[in-house]
Enzyme design. Structure first.
Site, PDB file in Angstrom:
ATOM      1  CB  SER A   1       5.353  83.569  65.895  1.00 52.02           C
ATOM      2  OG  SER A   1       3.753  83.423  65.612  1.00 52.02           O
TER       3      SER A   1
ATOM      4  CE1 TYR B   1       4.767  86.638  70.629  1.00 54.27           C
ATOM      5  CE2 TYR B   1       3.448  86.220  68.532  1.00 54.27           C
ATOM      6  CZ  TYR B   1       4.129  85.719  69.598  1.00 54.27           C
ATOM      7  OH  TYR B   1       4.597  84.426  69.704  1.00 54.27           O
TER       8      TYR B   1
HETATM    9  P1  NDP Z   1       4.721  79.736  77.573  1.00 58.44           P
HETATM   10  O1  NDP Z   1       4.235  80.964  78.244  1.00 58.44           O
HETATM   11  O2  NDP Z   1       4.535  78.351  77.908  1.00 58.44           O
HETATM   12  O3  NDP Z   1       6.406  79.959  77.552  1.00 58.44           O
HETATM   13  C1  NDP Z   1       7.028  81.017  77.569  1.00 58.44           C
HETATM   14  C2  NDP Z   1       8.487  80.844  78.203  1.00 58.44           C
HETATM   15  O4  NDP Z   1       9.338  82.003  78.138  1.00 58.44           O
HETATM   16  C3  NDP Z   1       8.433  80.554  79.632  1.00 58.44           C
HETATM   17  O5  NDP Z   1       9.327  79.518  80.035  1.00 58.44           O
HETATM   18  C4  NDP Z   1       8.806  81.805  80.517  1.00 58.44           C
HETATM   19  O6  NDP Z   1       9.287  81.469  81.578  1.00 58.44           O
HETATM   20  C5  NDP Z   1       9.810  82.406  79.485  1.00 58.44           C
HETATM   21  N1  NDP Z   1      10.088  83.676  79.685  1.00 58.44           N
HETATM   22  C6  NDP Z   1       9.224  84.698  79.232  1.00 58.44           C
HETATM   23  N2  NDP Z   1       9.606  85.966  79.640  1.00 58.44           N
HETATM   24  C7  NDP Z   1      10.877  85.648  80.268  1.00 58.44           C
HETATM   25  C8  NDP Z   1      11.881  86.554  80.649  1.00 58.44           C
HETATM   26  N3  NDP Z   1      11.872  87.838  80.825  1.00 58.44           N
HETATM   27  N4  NDP Z   1      13.241  85.739  81.068  1.00 58.44           N
HETATM   28  C9  NDP Z   1      13.244  84.393  80.961  1.00 58.44           C
HETATM   29  N5  NDP Z   1      12.231  83.738  80.584  1.00 58.44           N
HETATM   30  C10 NDP Z   1      11.112  84.321  80.144  1.00 58.44           C
HETATM   31  O7  NDP Z   1       4.588  79.891  76.054  1.00 58.44           O
HETATM   32  P2  NDP Z   1       5.227  79.099  74.620  1.00 58.44           P
HETATM   33  O8  NDP Z   1       5.862  77.937  74.951  1.00 58.44           O
HETATM   34  O9  NDP Z   1       3.827  79.060  73.706  1.00 58.44           O
HETATM   35  O10 NDP Z   1       6.443  80.221  74.277  1.00 58.44           O
HETATM   36  C11 NDP Z   1       7.480  79.936  73.772  1.00 58.44           C
HETATM   37  C12 NDP Z   1       8.029  80.779  72.549  1.00 58.44           C
HETATM   38  O11 NDP Z   1       7.091  80.266  71.514  1.00 58.44           O
HETATM   39  C13 NDP Z   1       7.759  82.377  72.656  1.00 58.44           C
HETATM   40  O12 NDP Z   1       8.654  82.928  72.210  1.00 58.44           O
HETATM   41  C14 NDP Z   1       6.515  82.465  71.916  1.00 58.44           C
HETATM   42  O13 NDP Z   1       6.360  83.604  71.454  1.00 58.44           O
HETATM   43  C15 NDP Z   1       6.598  81.361  70.842  1.00 58.44           C
HETATM   44  N6  NDP Z   1       5.461  80.808  70.159  1.00 58.44           N
HETATM   45  C16 NDP Z   1       4.453  80.375  70.524  1.00 58.44           C
HETATM   46  C17 NDP Z   1       3.340  80.133  69.854  1.00 58.44           C
HETATM   47  C18 NDP Z   1       2.082  79.363  70.726  1.00 58.44           C
HETATM   48  O14 NDP Z   1       1.127  79.372  70.095  1.00 58.44           O
HETATM   49  N7  NDP Z   1       2.080  78.823  71.731  1.00 58.44           N
HETATM   50  C19 NDP Z   1       3.147  80.137  68.693  1.00 58.44           C
HETATM   51  C20 NDP Z   1       4.392  80.760  67.978  1.00 58.44           C
HETATM   52  C21 NDP Z   1       5.457  81.075  68.917  1.00 58.44           C
HETATM   53  P3  NDP Z   1       9.445  82.376  83.007  1.00 58.44           P
HETATM   54  O15 NDP Z   1       7.951  82.905  83.163  1.00 58.44           O
HETATM   55  O16 NDP Z   1       9.644  81.260  83.955  1.00 58.44           O
HETATM   56  O17 NDP Z   1      10.489  83.195  83.130  1.00 58.44           O
END
Ligand code: NDP
Length: 245
Positions: free
Chosen positions: A142, A155
């Site tokens: 990030s 974070y």
């Molecule tokens: P979302 O919340 O849409 O996606 C997060 C994903 O992570 C979901 O598919 C969720 O699936 C999964 N997840 C969370 N916890 C678990 C767990 N314990 N086991 C398995 N899966 C898990 O957000 P984003 O798409 O934005 O996030 C994706 C990545 O991008 C993250 O690492 C985030 O930190 C990073 N990021 C996002 C930014 C943004 O602005 N959106 C900026 C910078 C980085 P489920 O709940 O079904 O398990």
């Protein structure tokens, strides 16, 4: 092996946002994708969508805080598609609060979902990559780790820790077997901050996220790293909206 067509790619956090966009982009370009997350209904819908478009996909219920689940993700790729070319460790959570609030449960949850998960992924995939003589580890970190701001200390700390361990792994793996890529998105329009507990902080975060780029933009950046020839490593990608400070 140059390109994406024919590669087998496992993706965590593929039930929504960036992970789902990566799965769709890579499947459309000929990869077989093994998609993991906890919300199985979302994964099943994504598999159906990829199959309907003529692609190859397999869903695996995965909680990335559990080492055995990461092992199952990797063995599913091997059982179903006979190899694993890329692991995209993308799953993550964001909880926003000043350190002084001492929200220790959220600290633990972020360390487990954002950092421990990547280590478990490495533990599961690295022996396979070494056996195959080739492999690629991609992580979603990030810009929060690059520009330090208040309220995101833990974070950002987890994301910088992942960046650090990938760079160390890169330096330890200069025999040409492993490629590592850290993708640092800025604001991306996803569900990431929908789970922030404080309603006021959540609303502010959601308003900021609404100014972000589409997850498909991050997916294209990941595809760019994966499609390079085997001897070319795209180490770091920073991708953010032109309007982000
Ligand atoms: P979302 O919340 O849409 O996606 C997060 C994903 O992570 C979901 O598919 C969720 O699936 C999964 N997840 C969370 N916890 C678990 C767990 N314990 N086991 C398995 N899966 C898990 O957000 P984003 O798409 O934005 O996030 C994706 C990545 O991008 C993250 O690492 C985030 O930190 C990073 N990021 C996002 C930014 C943004 O602005 N959106 C900026 C910078 C980085 P489920 O709940 O079904 O398990």
């Amino acid at each position: 092996m140059t390109g994406i067509d024919g590669k087998v790619v496992a993706i965590t956090g593929a039930s929504s946002g960036i992970g789902a966009a990566i799965a769709l982009e890579l499947a459309a370009r000929g990869a077989a994708v093994v998609i993991g997350a906890r919300r199985t209904d979302r994964l099943d819908a994504l598999v159906e969508r990829i199959h309907a478009a003529g692609g190859r996909a397999k869903a695996v219920t995965v909680d990335v805080t559990q080492r055995s689940d990461l092992e199952r993700l990797v063995t599913t790729a091997l059982d179903r598609f006979e190899r694993l070319d890329v692991l995209v460790s993308n799953a993550g959570i964001a909880r926003t609060a000043p350190i002084a609030e001492l929200d220790v449960d959220s600290w633990d949850a972020m360390i487990d979902a954002n950092l421990r998960s990547v280590l478990y992924g490495i533990a599961a995939a690295l022996p396979v990559f070494r056996r195959q003589g080739r492999g690629h580890l991609v992580t979603t970190v990030s810009t929060s780790g690059l520009k330090i701001v208040p309220m995101q200390a833990v974070y950002a700390g987890t994301k910088n820790a992942v960046r650090t361990l990938l760079e160390a792994l890169r330096q330890e793996s200069t025999d040409g077997v492993l490629r590592t890529t850290s993708v640092s998105p800025g604001l991306v329009r996803t569900e990431l901050v929908d789970y922030v507990t404080d309603p006021e902080i959540r609303k502010l975060a959601q308003e900021r996220m609404a100014t972000g780029i589409a997850p498909e933009a991050v997916a294209r950046a990941v595809a760019f790293a994966i499609e390079q020839p085997d001897d070319v490593e795209i180490g770091d990608i920073v991708i953010r909206p032109t309007t982000q400070n």
